[in-house]
Structures are given as C-alpha cells and as structure tokens.
Design a protein around this motif. Structure first.
Motif, PDB file in Angstrom:
ATOM      1  N   PRO A 230       0.824  -1.213   0.000  1.00  0.00           N
ATOM      2  CA  PRO A 230       0.000   0.000   0.000  1.00  0.00           C
ATOM      3  C   PRO A 230       0.853   1.254   0.000  1.00  0.00           C
ATOM      4  O   PRO A 230       1.944   1.285   0.579  1.00  0.00           O
ATOM      5  N   VAL A 231       0.360   2.298  -0.654  1.00  0.00           N
ATOM      6  CA  VAL A 231       1.070   3.572  -0.732  1.00  0.00           C
ATOM      7  C   VAL A 231       0.073   4.693  -0.466  1.00  0.00           C
ATOM      8  O   VAL A 231      -1.142   4.504  -0.605  1.00  0.00           O
ATOM      9  N   PRO A 232       0.530   5.871  -0.068  1.00  0.00           N
ATOM     10  CA  PRO A 232      -0.404   6.977   0.183  1.00  0.00           C
ATOM     11  C   PRO A 232      -0.900   7.603  -1.119  1.00  0.00           C
ATOM     12  O   PRO A 232      -0.112   7.899  -2.012  1.00  0.00           O
ATOM     13  N   PHE A 233      -2.203   7.807  -1.207  1.00  0.00           N
ATOM     14  CA  PHE A 233      -2.825   8.499  -2.336  1.00  0.00           C
ATOM     15  C   PHE A 233      -3.120   9.949  -1.939  1.00  0.00           C
ATOM     16  O   PHE A 233      -2.936  10.349  -0.782  1.00  0.00           O
ATOM     17  N   GLU A 234      -3.583  10.739  -2.892  1.00  0.00           N
ATOM     18  CA  GLU A 234      -3.899  12.130  -2.633  1.00  0.00           C
ATOM     19  C   GLU A 234      -5.002  12.244  -1.569  1.00  0.00           C
ATOM     20  O   GLU A 234      -5.933  11.445  -1.530  1.00  0.00           O
ATOM     21  N   THR A 235      -4.874  13.247  -0.697  1.00  0.00           N
ATOM     22  CA  THR A 235      -5.818  13.390   0.411  1.00  0.00           C
ATOM     23  C   THR A 235      -7.099  14.104   0.005  1.00  0.00           C
ATOM     24  O   THR A 235      -8.130  13.937   0.654  1.00  0.00           O
ATOM     25  N   GLU A 236      -7.058  14.914  -1.036  1.00  0.00           N
ATOM     26  CA  GLU A 236      -8.251  15.637  -1.514  1.00  0.00           C
ATOM     27  C   GLU A 236      -8.465  15.284  -2.982  1.00  0.00           C
ATOM     28  O   GLU A 236      -8.195  16.088  -3.879  1.00  0.00           O
ATOM     29  N   PRO A 237      -8.950  14.084  -3.273  1.00  0.00           N
ATOM     30  CA  PRO A 237      -9.063  13.659  -4.669  1.00  0.00           C
ATOM     31  C   PRO A 237     -10.109  14.462  -5.428  1.00  0.00           C
ATOM     32  O   PRO A 237     -11.107  14.923  -4.856  1.00  0.00           O
ATOM     33  N   CYS A 238      -9.861  14.619  -6.698  1.00  0.00           N
ATOM     34  CA  CYS A 238     -10.839  15.236  -7.601  1.00  0.00           C
ATOM     35  C   CYS A 238     -11.651  14.108  -8.220  1.00  0.00           C
ATOM     36  O   CYS A 238     -11.122  13.288  -8.972  1.00  0.00           O
ATOM     37  N   ILE A 239     -12.933  14.055  -7.874  1.00  0.00           N
ATOM     38  CA  ILE A 239     -13.833  13.010  -8.344  1.00  0.00           C
ATOM     39  C   ILE A 239     -14.920  13.643  -9.201  1.00  0.00           C
ATOM     40  O   ILE A 239     -15.495  14.672  -8.833  1.00  0.00           O
ATOM     41  N   ALA A 240     -15.207  13.039 -10.337  1.00  0.00           N
ATOM     42  CA  ALA A 240     -16.298  13.488 -11.211  1.00  0.00           C
ATOM     43  C   ALA A 240     -17.317  12.365 -11.340  1.00  0.00           C
ATOM     44  O   ALA A 240     -16.952  11.189 -11.386  1.00  0.00           O
ATOM     45  N   VAL A 241     -18.575  12.746 -11.392  1.00  0.00           N
ATOM     46  CA  VAL A 241     -19.659  11.794 -11.623  1.00  0.00           C
ATOM     47  C   VAL A 241     -20.220  12.063 -13.016  1.00  0.00           C
ATOM     48  O   VAL A 241     -20.689  13.168 -13.297  1.00  0.00           O
ATOM     49  N   LEU A 242     -20.154  11.060 -13.876  1.00  0.00           N
ATOM     50  CA  LEU A 242     -20.746  11.167 -15.205  1.00  0.00           C
ATOM     51  C   LEU A 242     -22.131  10.539 -15.151  1.00  0.00           C
ATOM     52  O   LEU A 242     -22.279   9.381 -14.724  1.00  0.00           O
ATOM     53  N   ALA A 243     -23.134  11.283 -15.561  1.00  0.00           N
ATOM     54  CA  ALA A 243     -24.521  10.813 -15.467  1.00  0.00           C
ATOM     55  C   ALA A 243     -25.277  11.147 -16.744  1.00  0.00           C
ATOM     56  O   ALA A 243     -24.843  11.983 -17.544  1.00  0.00           O
ATOM     57  N   THR A 244     -26.395  10.474 -16.933  1.00  0.00           N
ATOM     58  CA  THR A 244     -27.308  10.755 -18.039  1.00  0.00           C
ATOM     59  C   THR A 244     -28.701  10.988 -17.475  1.00  0.00           C
ATOM     60  O   THR A 244     -29.028  10.535 -16.372  1.00  0.00           O
ATOM     61  N   ARG A 245     -29.534  11.678 -18.243  1.00  0.00           N
ATOM     62  CA  ARG A 245     -30.890  11.979 -17.774  1.00  0.00           C
ATOM     63  C   ARG A 245     -31.780  10.748 -17.807  1.00  0.00           C
ATOM     64  O   ARG A 245     -32.707  10.614 -16.995  1.00  0.00           O
ATOM     65  N   ASP A 246     -31.530   9.844 -18.736  1.00  0.00           N
ATOM     66  CA  ASP A 246     -32.294   8.605 -18.835  1.00  0.00           C
ATOM     67  C   ASP A 246     -31.332   7.428 -18.780  1.00  0.00           C
ATOM     68  O   ASP A 246     -30.114   7.616 -18.728  1.00  0.00           O
ATOM     69  N   ASP A 247     -31.885   6.223 -18.805  1.00  0.00           N
ATOM     70  CA  ASP A 247     -31.049   5.063 -18.520  1.00  0.00           C
ATOM     71  C   ASP A 247     -31.371   3.893 -19.444  1.00  0.00           C
ATOM     72  O   ASP A 247     -31.457   2.743 -18.999  1.00  0.00           O
ATOM     73  N   ALA A 248     -31.512   4.180 -20.724  1.00  0.00           N
ATOM     74  CA  ALA A 248     -31.746   3.149 -21.736  1.00  0.00           C
ATOM     75  C   ALA A 248     -30.435   2.867 -22.466  1.00  0.00           C
ATOM     76  O   ALA A 248     -29.453   3.609 -22.315  1.00  0.00           O
ATOM     77  N   PRO A 249     -30.380   1.794 -23.266  1.00  0.00           N
ATOM     78  CA  PRO A 249     -29.136   1.492 -23.987  1.00  0.00           C
ATOM     79  C   PRO A 249     -28.572   2.659 -24.779  1.00  0.00           C
ATOM     80  O   PRO A 249     -27.342   2.843 -24.820  1.00  0.00           O
ATOM     81  N   VAL A 250     -29.408   3.470 -25.413  1.00  0.00           N
ATOM     82  CA  VAL A 250     -28.875   4.600 -26.169  1.00  0.00           C
ATOM     83  C   VAL A 250     -28.207   5.608 -25.238  1.00  0.00           C
ATOM     84  O   VAL A 250     -27.212   6.251 -25.605  1.00  0.00           O
ATOM     85  N   ASP A 251     -28.723   5.740 -24.008  1.00  0.00           N
ATOM     86  CA  ASP A 251     -28.097   6.647 -23.042  1.00  0.00           C
ATOM     87  C   ASP A 251     -26.754   6.105 -22.591  1.00  0.00           C
ATOM     88  O   ASP A 251     -25.816   6.871 -22.355  1.00  0.00           O
ATOM     89  N   TRP A 252     -26.641   4.784 -22.478  1.00  0.00           N
ATOM     90  CA  TRP A 252     -25.355   4.186 -22.110  1.00  0.00           C
ATOM     91  C   TRP A 252     -24.322   4.447 -23.199  1.00  0.00           C
ATOM     92  O   TRP A 252     -23.155   4.710 -22.898  1.00  0.00           O
TER      93      TRP A 252
END
Length: 333
Positions: A230-252
């Motif tokens: 194990p090694v130390p990672f960044e303490t304040e990570p930058c996280i992004a959430v990718l989302a879609t308005r709907d959840d059908a195959p075309v949205d994926w």
C-alpha cells in the motif's frame, strides 16, 4: 491533410484509434464491419466478451462501445471526413450498436480535432497516486461542457458528498472482493503469459491506498502473484460523476461517448484519470450514487482526475482481430 479514400490503410488507422478506447476490464467487447457500398463502418457488440456477473444488463459493454465510437469519430474527422454517427440504427439487429457513415468530406477543420486525435494515443488509465495538485476550475468547466455536448452530465462533488461516493465505492469494492462468483469472473480477465491482447495486464495492477481514502480496485486480491505494498494516495481527490438523464441502452452509448471525449480533453491538459466503476456494478449502490439536488439522472461512472505520470499503455487487439472478415469485399483480407 487531404481526405483519404476509405482503403485498407485508412480503415486500419480508423480502427486502431477505435480500439484504443477504454473498456471494462479491457474486455474490448466490440468488432467492426465495413459496408463498402455505403462507406459505413458498423460497430457491433461482441457479447462473448461480456461480463455476465459484473455487467448483467450490458450497460458497461455499451459504455465501452460508445468510447470506441468517439475515437472512431475523432479519427475520421482528423482524416478529413464529416462522419455521421447513428446509434442503435436497426432495431432488428441488436448487436449493431452504432453505424459511422463516411461519405462526405468535412467543410471545416477544427484545431481541437488534431489535439483530440493525438490524445487518443496518450490516454491511459492511471491507477497510481496523483500529486494532489488541484485541477483548475476552468479545466473542470471545460470537461463539464464537453460532457454536456455529448448528452451527458458531469459534476464534481466535494466535501461530504465526495466522501459519501467514495464510501459507496469502498462498499462495492468490498462486495466484489468477497463475492466468490464475482471474484472468479474478475480473476478470469487478468492476463497470463499467453494473453491475446485483451484483459487486465499485470502493468495495470495498481496499489491500494495505505490510508484507505481511495477505494481502488483490489487487483492484488484477484492476482496474488503480484502483491503490491500500500502507498499513500492524494488526500483531496478530484472526483467526477458522469450521469445521463435517462437510462436506456442509447443513453449508455451516449455516456461512453461523453466519457471518452472527457478523457481525451483531460489528456490534452496533461490530466490523468482512472475510472471508479465499482458502485455502478451493484444496482442499489448505483442508485444511491445519484444526487437528487441536481435533478433526475442516472450515474454511469465515477472518474478520478489529477496530475501524475502518464502511465503505461494497455495492450490492444490488432486491427485484423477486430474486423469482421465477412463483409469487406473481394479485395480485403
């Protein structure tokens, strides 16, 4: 650069770019077919490389294929075409996820196209610690605009919301590593000495965070032959959430296109990324990853962003291995 004929060399360049896209466990669940009569490249699901336990509804498969479509689109524009992308173009062919028509020359050359094309070959998933240097707000805004242009939403949670999402990811990772069926499936994707060009290479087996803040995939648990300290990672990570308005195959598919576009733009800014997909693999945890304060939407993947080394490339299948040999015409191998 003059527009090229869609000959073997041009087709090889286009498909080499397409297969450089990220995919879950580097499964590369795609193959391509050329219709020479219409200059259309069909992008098809290769369901023999699906993950039936981890991805039973094939949502991640669609994201992976969408990422390949984005690279194909960028490469086509770089070569002078104005590609027309149609998603799920034929309801009678469920394996046909996209068709990219290349019968018109582009009337404009965007400077960003060359940058994105160059980023295709430099984009690698980086599972080692980042420096902790903050990503500038202007760059985050650019990434959010990029996702929105591809019919997806990108938000950057901080504070308690970021901690909550990382806790969901940690819970999912614990479930994945303790579920024998899922562990067996994941272990089957770790490449051995006779690898075929897909699957998880040993170089991708990143370390764990010694402080437990960053729930990376526990690859050492599924590959005991490569123990990592194990090694130390960044303490304040930058996280992004990718989302879609709907959840059908075309949205994926749209989510996969947006994901790769975001990753390429990030690469042009020397920003590295790794994907935190674990919580998306458990329906109740994926639902919990949504944030009602931002309106309705469906989380598709979490992205960890930051500065650090570029990371090693992941092996990819060669073009002949992803090109369907049945429909090329008499002059193609």
């Amino acid at each position: 650069m003059d527009i090229l004929a869609l000959d073997d060399a041009a087709l090889g360049t286009l498909l080499a770019a397409a297969v450089a896209a990220p995919s879950i466990h580097n499964s590369q669940p795609w193959h391509f077919r050329l219709d020479p009569a219409t200059s259309t490249i069909q992008v098809r699901a290769l369901r023999e490389r699906a993950l039936p336990v981890t991805d039973p509804d094939e949502r991640a498969l669609h994201l992976s294929v969408g990422a390949a479509v984005l690279n194909l689109r960028v490469a086509a524009r770089r070569m002078g075409w104005a590609p027309l992308v149609r998603l799920l173009p034929d309801s009678t062919e469920p394996d046909l996820l996209a068709a990219v028509e290349l019968d018109e020359m582009s009337r404009a050359r965007l400077a960003s196209t060359a940058e994105l094309y160059g980023a295709i070959w430099r984009r690698h998933s980086v599972r080692t610690p980042f420096t902790g240097q903050p990503v500038p707000a202007a760059v985050l805004d650019r990434l959010a605009e990029t996702a929105l242009a591809e019919e997806a939403l990108l938000r950057f949670p901080v504070g308690e919301e970021r901690s909550r999402l990382l806790q969901l990811t940690a819970e999912a990772e614990w479930r994945n590593s303790t579920d024998p069926v899922r562990s067996r499936e994941s272990r089957g994707w770790v490449q051995g000495p006779d690898a075929f060009g897909y699957g998880i290479p040993p170089t991708a087996l990143g370390p764990q965070d010694s402080a437990g803040r960053m729930p990376m995939r526990d690859f050492p648990a599924i590959s005991p032959a490569k123990p990592l300290s194990p090694v130390p990672f960044e303490t304040e990570p930058c996280i992004a959430v990718l989302a879609t308005r709907d959840d059908a195959p075309v949205d994926w598919l749209h989510a996969g296109i947006a994901l790769e576009h975001v990753l390429l733009v990030a690469t042009t800014h020397q920003i590295r990324a790794s994907l935190l997909h674990q919580a998306m693999e458990w329906p109740e945890l994926r639902r919990a990853a949504g944030d009602p304060r931002h309106g309705p939407g469906y989380a598709q993947v979490l992205i960890r962003l930051g500065y650090g080394p570029e990371g090693p490339p992941t092996p990819r299948l060669a073009v002949p291995d992803v090109l369907d040999p049945d429909d090329h015409g008499p002059d193609r191998p």
